[in-house]
Scaffold this active site. Structure first.
Site, short mmCIF file in Angstrom:
data_model
loop_
_atom_site.label_atom_id
_atom_site.label_comp_id
_atom_site.label_asym_id
_atom_site.label_seq_id
_atom_site.Cartn_x
_atom_site.Cartn_y
_atom_site.Cartn_z
NE ARG A 230 -3.75 2.35 0.62
CZ ARG A 230 -3.63 3.72 0.52
NH1 ARG A 230 -2.62 4.10 -0.08
NH2 ARG A 230 -4.80 4.48 0.66
CD GLU A 238 -11.19 2.98 -3.04
OE1 GLU A 238 -11.02 1.67 -3.63
OE2 GLU A 238 -10.37 3.15 -2.32
NE ARG A 272 -3.88 -2.52 1.96
CZ ARG A 272 -4.93 -1.54 1.65
NH1 ARG A 272 -5.24 -1.66 0.18
NH2 ARG A 272 -5.26 -0.46 2.32
#
Length: 340
Positions: A230, A238, A272
């Site tokens: 990330r 998004e 992540r």
């Protein structure tokens, strides 16, 4: 003539056998070529082939943007530069420097593509191309990853990417589970025997453990550890938001086919690794912000340079800032969680 030229290219003209005590288990050929120097050997053999036939290797065009005619010119320069190097390159780093020196007036993307084609390191070679030294480890970063070349399918969206690190890397090698090494070896044997059902079952075991067998450009296989990264300090739209698709495509353009340097700070709640990504000396988050494909995620990262890069893009109306009132992705997610 061919054998003598190959000895010159690979071995400095020596036809002597390896010295007593040479680790034959690591050799891939009669010249003591090891797995680490396989790319050097491949380049030497292609230069020999070019010397005889004036033909460049098949498949190179997938990694570079210039024409076949230009590629022929590269190999002439490479052969000349290789012959001037005494002793000839023996390590991937030495071979990378020869490539860069020979092709220093050519497009950066072509030089990098050629290095990738032979599996030669882009670092420190990439720093020599751009004139930018590898970045120092940032304050607060816990460790560094150096990845294998990135596939376009590994980019999930504009701020998340899957990367793979060679399991032979000094940081990774001691922690690879024994059963995964055995599964990788057994899978290779099953594929050689065309027992694809067994190979697929072993591949699933490897994947479920967070590893993957990655195929190189010449068919070689590498066991690699998967990391989901990330990008720290930015938040891209998004996928279903305006500019979500464009943000993903921009990140693909920045990293596809490249080896990345990742500085990892920790993990988020989704498991992540949160990190800074550098590609050929360039800070990827900076590129995404300045080109208007991400917001500064100030709630989790207060670095002033990130805010400055976002402001620059806003003022230029770059990317998502062409919209009159773009919705913040964290607010968009919050609204969806609340059913709005």
């Amino acid at each position: 003539m061919g054998n003598s030229l190959f000895r010159f290219l690979c071995c400095g003209g020596s036809s002597k056998p390896p010295p007593s005590g040479h680790d034959q288990s690591q050799a891939l050929g009669p010249h003591g070529v090891t797995a680490a120097s396989a790319g050097v050997s491949a380049l030497a053999q292609d230069l020999l082939h070019f010397e005889i036939t004036s033909q460049v290797p098949e498949g190179l065009g997938v990694h570079v943007i210039s024409s076949k005619r230009a590629q022929i010119n590269w190999y002439r320069k490479l052969l000349e530069e290789w012959r001037k190097t005494n002793p000839p390159p023996r390590t991937p780093e030495e071979a990378s420097r020869v490539v860069i020196q020979a092709l220093k007036r050519h497009q950066k993307a072509d030089v990098e593509g050629l290095l990738i084609f032979y599996g030669l390191p882009l670092s420190p070679a990439s720093a020599e191309i751009s004139g930018v030294p590898p970045p120092p480890k940032p304050q607060g970063a816990k460790f560094e990853l150096q990845t294998l070349p990135v596939d376009a399918k590994a980019v999930a969206d504009g701020d998340t990417i899957n990367v793979y690190v060679d399991a032979a890397d000094p940081r990774e090698s001691p922690v690879v589970p024994r059963q995964i090494r055995k599964a990788a070896s057994a899978r290779a044997k099953a594929r050689a025997a065309k027992d694809y059902k067994t190979a697929d079952a072993l591949q699933k075991i490897i994947n479920d453990a967070g590893y993957r067998v990655v195929n190189g450009h010449k068919g070689e296989e590498t066991l690699a550890k998967k990391y989901r990264i990330r990008l720290k300090g930015i938040d891209a739209p998004e996928s279903s938001m305006p500019y979500g698709k464009e943000a993903k495509e921009e990140l693909v353009r920045l990293v596809q086919g490249k080896r990345l340097r990742v500085y990892v700070y920790g993990e988020d709640r989704y498991g992540r690794s949160v990190g800074d990504i550098y590609c050929n000396g360039s800070f990827v988050q900076e590129k995404m912000l300045r080109r208007g494909f991400a917001w500064h995620y100030h709630a989790y990262d207060q670095r002033p340079e990130l805010a400055a890069w976002e402001k620059e893009a806003r003022e230029a109306r770059a990317g998502l800032w062409a919209q009159p009132n773009p919705e913040k992705p964290w607010e968009w997610r919050k609204d969806r969680r609340n059913g709005n």
